[in-house]
Scaffold this motif. Structure first.
Motif, mmCIF file in Angstrom:
data_model
loop_
_atom_site.group_PDB
_atom_site.id
_atom_site.type_symbol
_atom_site.label_atom_id
_atom_site.label_comp_id
_atom_site.label_asym_id
_atom_site.label_seq_id
_atom_site.Cartn_x
_atom_site.Cartn_y
_atom_site.Cartn_z
ATOM 1 N N PRO A 93 6.436 -5.600 -1.500
ATOM 2 C CA PRO A 93 6.743 -5.105 -0.144
ATOM 3 C C PRO A 93 5.499 -4.605 0.602
ATOM 4 O O PRO A 93 5.391 -4.769 1.819
ATOM 5 N N THR A 94 4.567 -3.984 -0.137
ATOM 6 C CA THR A 94 3.337 -3.499 0.504
ATOM 7 C C THR A 94 2.531 -4.665 1.079
ATOM 8 O O THR A 94 2.054 -4.604 2.227
ATOM 9 N N ILE A 95 2.380 -5.724 0.298
ATOM 10 C CA ILE A 95 1.657 -6.916 0.784
ATOM 11 C C ILE A 95 2.376 -7.511 1.991
ATOM 12 O O ILE A 95 1.737 -7.900 2.983
ATOM 13 N N ALA A 96 3.702 -7.567 1.933
ATOM 14 C CA ALA A 96 4.480 -8.112 3.055
ATOM 15 C C ALA A 96 4.252 -7.297 4.329
ATOM 16 O O ALA A 96 4.066 -7.857 5.417
ATOM 17 N N ALA A 97 4.242 -5.971 4.209
ATOM 18 C CA ALA A 97 4.034 -5.109 5.376
ATOM 19 C C ALA A 97 2.631 -5.274 5.937
ATOM 20 O O ALA A 97 2.434 -5.292 7.171
ATOM 21 N N LEU A 98 1.634 -5.404 5.072
ATOM 22 C CA LEU A 98 0.256 -5.602 5.525
ATOM 23 C C LEU A 98 0.108 -6.939 6.248
ATOM 24 O O LEU A 98 -0.596 -7.036 7.272
#
Length: 437
Positions: free
Chosen positions: A33-38
Motif C-alpha cells: 500500500p505504501t508503494i501504491a500511495a507513492l
C-alpha cells in the motif's frame, strides 16, 4: 480511473503475495500500500499520516489479541480443559451418537482459546482411538471438529472477528456481541450435525463390537500425549475454571474494555498459578510468538486500511465495480459473498480474504446502501466455517495427519456438511435480523 487502477493492482498484488507465502503478511500489508500511495503522488509525510490514522483504529484489537492468546494459553497449560474432556470421553461409552456428540462438545470447549492447533491436539487424539475401536470413519471425526472450530472461531480473540473489526474500525468485542446469536445457533447446528453423522455411521454398522466402550475409553486415555505435566495445577483447578468463566461473563456483560479485562485476568492467573518471576516469564515467552505475530499483523493491516481510506482508493475501486455491476445484483452483494464465503475462503488465505477482498466488497455494498457491518457479518460466517478444510491452513494438515487421511478425501466428505452449516447460520442471521437484506 487512475486511482481505481492502482487500487486493483495493489489488491491483486497483496492477495498474490499472501497466497504465495513468500513474504510475511506484516511486510506485505505495509509495503505494497505504501508503494501504491507513492505512485499516486502522495509524499512520504502524507503516507505516514495515513498510516498513523489507520494504525490508531487497530491498536485496541491488537492489544486484545496479545493478552487473550497468552491468557488462554496459560489456562490450557494448567489443565482447565482436561477434566471436561476426560469426563465427556468416559460418558460417551459405547453409544455411537453419544461419541459423536461428545466430540462436538469437546471441540467447542477446546476452541475457547482460539488456537486451531490446540483444538486439533485436544479433540482428535482423545477421540480417535474410540472411533477406530467403534469403526466410525475418521471423516466424521474431522468434520465435527471442523464445524465446531469454525463456529467457535467467531470469538473476538479467534482471529477472523478481530480482523473484521479491524477493517470496520470497531472493537472486536462489540462485533462479537452482535454475532453471539449466530454463534449459539452454529453450536446447536454443530451438535445436531454430530447427531446426524452418528446416526448415519450407526446405520453403516459402526459400534457393532463387543465391550467397545470400555476398551475404547481405556485406549483413548492411554493414547493421549501427556505433555507439560509439571505445568498442571490440579489443586487450583476450580479457581482457574471460575477465572475463565468469569472472564467470558465479563466480556459478554461488557463491563469494561475487553483488552483491560484480559490484562487483569491474565495477571491474576499468573500470580496464582506461577508465583515466581521465572515461571511467569516462561509462560509469557511460551505463548508470545503467536500473540505477537498476529497482533503485529493487525497493526500492519491498520496501515493498509489507513492508506486505502486516505487516498480514496476504496471509493474509486467501488465506483469502477458499480459501473459494470447490474443493479439487481448490487443490492444483494453482501448475501452473494456470504454464500461465496466458504468456497472463496478455501482458496484465499485469511489475511488476503479479510484485508484484501472484504474492504472492497464492503465499499461496493455501501454504494448500494448496504451497511459495511452488514456485509462484513455475512462474509465472516462462511470464511470461519471453512477453516479446517482449507489447504492454506496448517491445522488442516495436522488434523489429517493425526488420522492418516488424504486431503482430497477430507474436503470431499466435509464440504457439503460444512456448507450446510454455513447456509443455516447465514439464514439464521437473516431471520434474526442480524444480517439485513
Amino acid at each position: 480511473m487512475f486511482v481505481a487502477t492502482i487500487g486493483f493492482i495493489m489488491v491483486i498484488a497483496i492477495v498474490a503475495l499472501l497466497l504465495k507465502g513468500k513474504m510475511s503478511p506484516i511486510v506485505v500489508l505495509i509495503t505494497v500500500p505504501t508503494i501504491a500511495a507513492l505512485i499516486m503522488g502522495y509524499s512520504v509525510g502524507e503516507v505516514g499520516g495515513f498510516i498513523k490514522e489507520g494504525v490508531g483504529t487497530t491498536t485496541s484489537n491488537a492489544i486484545l489479541f496479545l493478552f487473550s492468546v497468552v491468557f488462554f494459553g496459560v489456562m490450557s497449560d494448567v489443565g482447565v480443559f482436561d477434566i471436561i474432556v476426560n469426563f465427556l470421553v468416559k460418558k460417551a461409552g459405547a453409544n455411537v451418537v453419544s461419541i459423536t456428540v461428545a466430540t462436538a462438545i469437546i471441540a467447542i470447549i477446546a476452541h475457547l482459546d482460539g488456537s486451531t492447533a490446540t483444538t486439533v491436539l485436544i479433540s482428535i487424539p482423545s477421540m480417535w482411538p474410540i472411533y477406530k475401536r467403534m469403526k466410525i470413519r475418521p471423516h466424521v471425526l474431522l468434520c465435527i471438529v471442523a464445524s465446531a472450530m469454525g463456529v467457535m472461531n467467531l470469538l473476538p480473540w479467534g482471529g477472523p472477528t478481530a480482523r473484521t473489526a479491524t477493517v470496520l474500525g470497531m472493537d472486536a468485542t462489540i462485533l462479537w456481541h452482535m454475532l453471539i446469536p449466530i454463534q449459539v445457533l452454529g453450536c446447536i447446528v454443530t451438535i445436531l450435525l454430530a447427531v446426524v453423522l452418528g446416526i448415519l455411521e450407526k446405520r453403516r454398522g459402526a459400534g457393532l463390537v463387543g465391550d467397545a466402550g470400555d476398551c475404547a475409553v481405556a485406549e483413548a486415555a492411554a493414547a493421549q500425549v501427556q505433555q507439560g505435566q509439571e505445568l498442571k495445577r490440579p489443586g487450583l483447578l476450580w479457581f482457574n475454571i471460575l477465572l475463565t468463566v468469569g472472564l467470558i461473563a465479563s466480556l459478554m456483560l461488557n463491563i469494561t474494555t475487553s483488552y483491560v479485562l484480559f490484562m487483569l485476568f491474565l495477571s491474576a492467573a499468573l500470580i496464582i498459578n506461577f508465583p515466581s518471576l521465572k515461571e511467569q516469564d516462561n509462560r509469557i515467552k511460551a505463548h508470545a510468538p503467536t500473540a505477537l505475530i498476529i497482533s503485529a499483523t493487525m497493526l500492519a493491516s491498520g496501515a493498509m486500511v489507513g492508506i486505502m481510506n486516505g487516498t480514496n482508493m476504496l471509493d474509486a475501486m467501488a465506483n469502477a465495480i458499480i459501473s459494470v455491476l447490474p443493479d439487481a445484483l448490487g443490492r444483494y452483494i453482501h448475501i452473494i459473498f456470504g454464500v461465496l464465503g466458504m468456497p472463496l475462503g478455501m482458496v484465499v488465505g485469511t489475511d488476503a480474504y479479510f484485508y484484501g477482498i472484504m474492504p472492497l466488497i464492503i465499499e461496493v455494498g455501501t454504494k448500494y446502501g448496504i451497511a459495511g457491518l452488514n456485509t462484513a457479518m455475512a462474509m465472516i460466517i462462511g470464511k470461519n466455517v471453512v477453516l479446517m478444510i482449507s489447504p492454506l491452513v496448517p491445522a488442516t494438515y495436522l488434523a489429517i495427519g493425526l488420522v492418516d487421511m488424504d486431503l482430497k478425501d477430507h474436503i470431499r466428505f466435509c464440504f457439503k456438511w460444512l456448507f450446510a452449516v454455513t447456509m443455516i447460520m447465514l439464514l439464521g442471521g437473516l431471520l434474526m435480523g442480524i444480517i439485513k437484506l
